[in-house]
Scaffold this motif. Structure first.
Motif, PDB file in Angstrom:
ATOM      1  N   THR A 133      -3.398  58.570  63.513  1.00 41.92           N
ATOM      2  CA  THR A 133      -4.783  58.721  63.969  1.00 41.92           C
ATOM      3  C   THR A 133      -5.182  57.687  65.011  1.00 41.92           C
ATOM      4  OG1 THR A 133      -5.380  59.573  61.791  1.00 41.92           O
ATOM      5  CG2 THR A 133      -7.183  58.858  63.215  1.00 41.92           C
ATOM      6  N   VAL A 134      -4.913  56.407  64.756  1.00 42.95           N
ATOM      7  CA  VAL A 134      -5.418  55.342  65.627  1.00 42.95           C
ATOM      8  C   VAL A 134      -4.315  54.585  66.357  1.00 42.95           C
ATOM      9  CG1 VAL A 134      -7.477  55.058  64.220  1.00 42.95           C
ATOM     10  CG2 VAL A 134      -5.493  53.662  63.730  1.00 42.95           C
ATOM     11  N   ALA A 150      -7.137  47.797  61.752  1.00 42.51           N
ATOM     12  CA  ALA A 150      -7.786  48.382  60.573  1.00 42.51           C
ATOM     13  C   ALA A 150      -7.372  47.654  59.302  1.00 42.51           C
ATOM     14  CB  ALA A 150      -7.439  49.867  60.473  1.00 42.51           C
ATOM     15  N   TYR A 151      -6.079  47.342  59.178  1.00 39.18           N
ATOM     16  CA  TYR A 151      -5.613  46.643  57.975  1.00 39.18           C
ATOM     17  C   TYR A 151      -6.079  45.190  57.952  1.00 39.18           C
ATOM     18  CZ  TYR A 151      -2.788  50.344  55.921  1.00 39.18           C
ATOM     19  OH  TYR A 151      -2.392  51.500  55.288  1.00 39.18           O
ATOM     20  N   LEU A 152      -6.191  44.569  59.119  1.00 34.40           N
ATOM     21  CA  LEU A 152      -6.732  43.216  59.173  1.00 34.40           C
ATOM     22  C   LEU A 152      -8.189  43.195  58.739  1.00 34.40           C
ATOM     23  CD1 LEU A 152      -5.261  41.577  62.415  1.00 34.40           C
ATOM     24  CD2 LEU A 152      -5.183  40.632  60.095  1.00 34.40           C
ATOM     25  N   ILE A 190     -10.961  53.791  64.543  1.00 32.90           N
ATOM     26  CA  ILE A 190     -10.479  52.872  63.507  1.00 32.90           C
ATOM     27  C   ILE A 190     -11.346  52.996  62.251  1.00 32.90           C
ATOM     28  CG2 ILE A 190     -10.252  50.428  62.880  1.00 32.90           C
ATOM     29  CD1 ILE A 190      -9.450  49.882  65.783  1.00 32.90           C
ATOM     30  N   PHE A 191     -12.661  53.100  62.446  1.00 34.49           N
ATOM     31  CA  PHE A 191     -13.563  53.180  61.291  1.00 34.49           C
ATOM     32  C   PHE A 191     -13.423  54.509  60.563  1.00 34.49           C
ATOM     33  CE2 PHE A 191     -15.484  50.022  64.085  1.00 34.49           C
ATOM     34  CZ  PHE A 191     -15.748  49.004  63.189  1.00 34.49           C
ATOM     35  N   GLY A 241     -18.733  55.479  58.396  1.00 38.40           N
ATOM     36  CA  GLY A 241     -17.776  55.848  59.432  1.00 38.40           C
ATOM     37  C   GLY A 241     -16.866  56.981  59.022  1.00 38.40           C
ATOM     38  N   VAL A 242     -16.477  57.015  57.759  1.00 36.44           N
ATOM     39  CA  VAL A 242     -15.585  58.067  57.276  1.00 36.44           C
ATOM     40  C   VAL A 242     -16.246  59.433  57.345  1.00 36.44           C
ATOM     41  CG1 VAL A 242     -14.391  58.913  55.206  1.00 36.44           C
ATOM     42  CG2 VAL A 242     -14.269  56.505  55.807  1.00 36.44           C
ATOM     43  N   TRP A 243     -17.563  59.476  57.229  1.00 33.81           N
ATOM     44  CA  TRP A 243     -18.265  60.757  57.270  1.00 33.81           C
ATOM     45  C   TRP A 243     -18.146  61.443  58.634  1.00 33.81           C
ATOM     46  CZ3 TRP A 243     -23.293  58.351  54.835  1.00 33.81           C
ATOM     47  CH2 TRP A 243     -23.046  58.081  53.480  1.00 33.81           C
ATOM     48  N   PHE A 244     -17.791  60.692  59.674  1.00 27.32           N
ATOM     49  CA  PHE A 244     -17.694  61.251  61.022  1.00 27.32           C
ATOM     50  C   PHE A 244     -16.261  61.636  61.384  1.00 27.32           C
ATOM     51  CE2 PHE A 244     -21.575  58.775  61.013  1.00 27.32           C
ATOM     52  CZ  PHE A 244     -22.468  59.603  61.680  1.00 27.32           C
TER      53      PHE A 244
END
Length: 464
Positions: free
Chosen positions: A47-48, A56-58, A208-209, A427-430
């Protein structure tokens, strides 16, 4: 309906304090190293891109560290198997918060358990294709349920060895990955970069979000140390060292492993392996090592399911103690094991048998998507409770001597943790299937709130 902290901390627990310090160490270290890292990593890589995945993991690791520090302060002051669900009842005025997070977190662990059973069964099916995946799920469920019905020490011992295998495997993978990169450089004098043909962030930085549910799911489980503290022999002595040390080690393990993987694993790769980690070994021609990695992922999945039945059974026990769940779930046997809760959870985890009707890979992703958001909500509650506790100490409501481990940067650490977790949830909702996830969460919360008011009307939720 809030209860004074001092009164709550003095209530005796029927659970046996049989977890040793080494159990606590490996439970906390290995609790967040599960299928989310080994299998779930494929989604954010796609995805990213590699750089976006590392960022993202950081980010998730930093929020996990902040949450762990907040939880450490609470767990050292009030060791309790209910952890943040119990703290929400103590420090947040309305018990509806404790009720909601308790049942959401309980359900998320039950679904997570089903997801991990599915993942373990998918791997076992590769070696024994004649046996259906759903039968493997049933067999594994019976085994780990039997372990938990024995004693909490049996869980601690099994989790100690599972976690040891996972940690050693990550160290080995990092070493082999660095060797492969060195070998490539000596042959071509070129090292791969994190940049893809579509740029550093192939779907934009904000994507990322969107993938943060899978990423934060990878770290979730580390808060299990709060529940384990209630059954530890000397939590106030060992917890401060474990929490700070483990948090940094987990970030180190994750970031190093993912950085190596992101460099070795080309963006956009399509493969049939269950995990990018296995793909790397196969690509390097180390077939035996790839089989070993499959075994490690199998152990990680069973370990995660093992942790799930522990976390959910103790959460159910705690809610029953606090009159937020049927009282019979607070019963324990002579070995201090909440048998009724464990058996109830095992029955619900039979949802993993749906792999007979739904493709196992899709079932795994559906179950993971249903649990990642709840973990963020749990982290918000932990930070909120720590803020309320410290504010109470500073105002003289609680004695300063209650702080056995002091979380730094008050109140900023808690505030940042709350804000970022809210951003991740929204953010996940988008993202892809975001509307479905949002709708599922709204329906689930409505059901939980309806049950709260129904039980309150029937006086099943008592004033504490």
């Amino acid at each position: 309906m809030a209860t004074s902290a001092s009164q709550q901390s003095q209530n005796p627990s029927n659970l046996k304090k049989n977890l040793k310090n080494r159990h606590l160490l490996m439970i906390s270290l290995g609790g967040s190293i599960g299928t989310g890292l080994f299998i779930g990593i494929a989604a954010p890589l796609t995805t990213v891109g590699p750089l976006g995945t590392i960022i993202a993991y950081l980010m998730a690791g930093s929020i996990m560290l902040a949450t762990m520090l907040c939880l450490g302060e609470l767990s050292c002051a009030f060791p309790h198997a209910g952890s943040f669900q119990h703290y929400a009842l103590m420090f947040i005025p309305n018990p509806i918060w404790s009720y909601t997070i308790g049942w959401l977190y309980w359900l998320s662990w039950v679904l997570s358990m089903a997801a991990d059973l599915t993942a373990a069964s998918m791997i076992a099916h590769q070696f024994f294709p004649a046996i259906p995946i759903y039968l493997f799920s049933l067999l594994i469920l019976v085994v780990i349920t039997s372990v938990h019905l024995t004693s909490v020490r049996a869980f601690g011992e099994s989790e100690y060895w599972f976690s040891t295998i996972k940690v050693l495997a990550i160290i080995a993978f990092i070493g082999i990955g660095i060797y492969l990169l060195y070998q490539q450089y000596t042959q071509t004098h070129i090292l791969p970069t994190f940049k893809t043909e579509h740029g550093w962030f192939p779907n934009g930085f904000l994507s990322i979000f969107v993938c943060m549910t899978i990423v934060t799911y990878s770290f979730q489980g580390v808060e299990l140390i709060g529940s384990a503290a209630g059954e530890a022999e000397s939590p106030q002595t060992v917890l401060p060292k474990i929490i700070t040390g483990v948090a940094f080690r987990i970030i180190l393990f994750y970031v190093l492993a993912i950085a190596v993987l992101a460099l070795v694993y080309p963006y956009g790769t399509v493969h049939d392996e269950i995990s990018p980690f296995v793909w790397v070994f196969n690509k390097a021609g180390i077939t035996f090592a790839s089989y070993m990695m499959l075994f490690v992922i199998f152990c990680a999945a069973i370990s995660a399911a093992n942790s799930a039945i522990y976390a959910s059974s103790r959460m159910l026990w705690s809610m029953a103690q606090d009159n937020l769940a049927p009282k019979y779930f607070s019963d324990v046997n002579k070995r201090g094991v909440p048998t009724k809760g464990i058996l109830f959870i095992a029955i619900i985890a039979l949802v993993s048998l749906f792999s007979k009707y739904i493709a196992a890979e899709k079932l795994y992703l559906y179950l993971v998507a249903g649990t990642g958001q709840v973990g963020c909500f749990a982290w918000i509650i932990i930070a909120w409770c720590q803020y309320q506790f410290r504010k109470g100490v500073n105002s003289g409501k609680y004695p300063k001597e209650m702080i056995k481990f002091k979380s730094p940067l008050f109140p900023w650490l808690a505030a940042i943790s709350i804000i970022v977790n809210i951003v991740i949830i929204v953010g996940v909702w988008f993202g892809e299937s975001g509307h479905f996830i949002l709708l599922s969460e709204v329906v689930l919360i409505i059901i939980i709130l309806a049950s709260y008011y129904y039980n309150k009307k029937r006086n099943l939720i008592l004033n504490n």
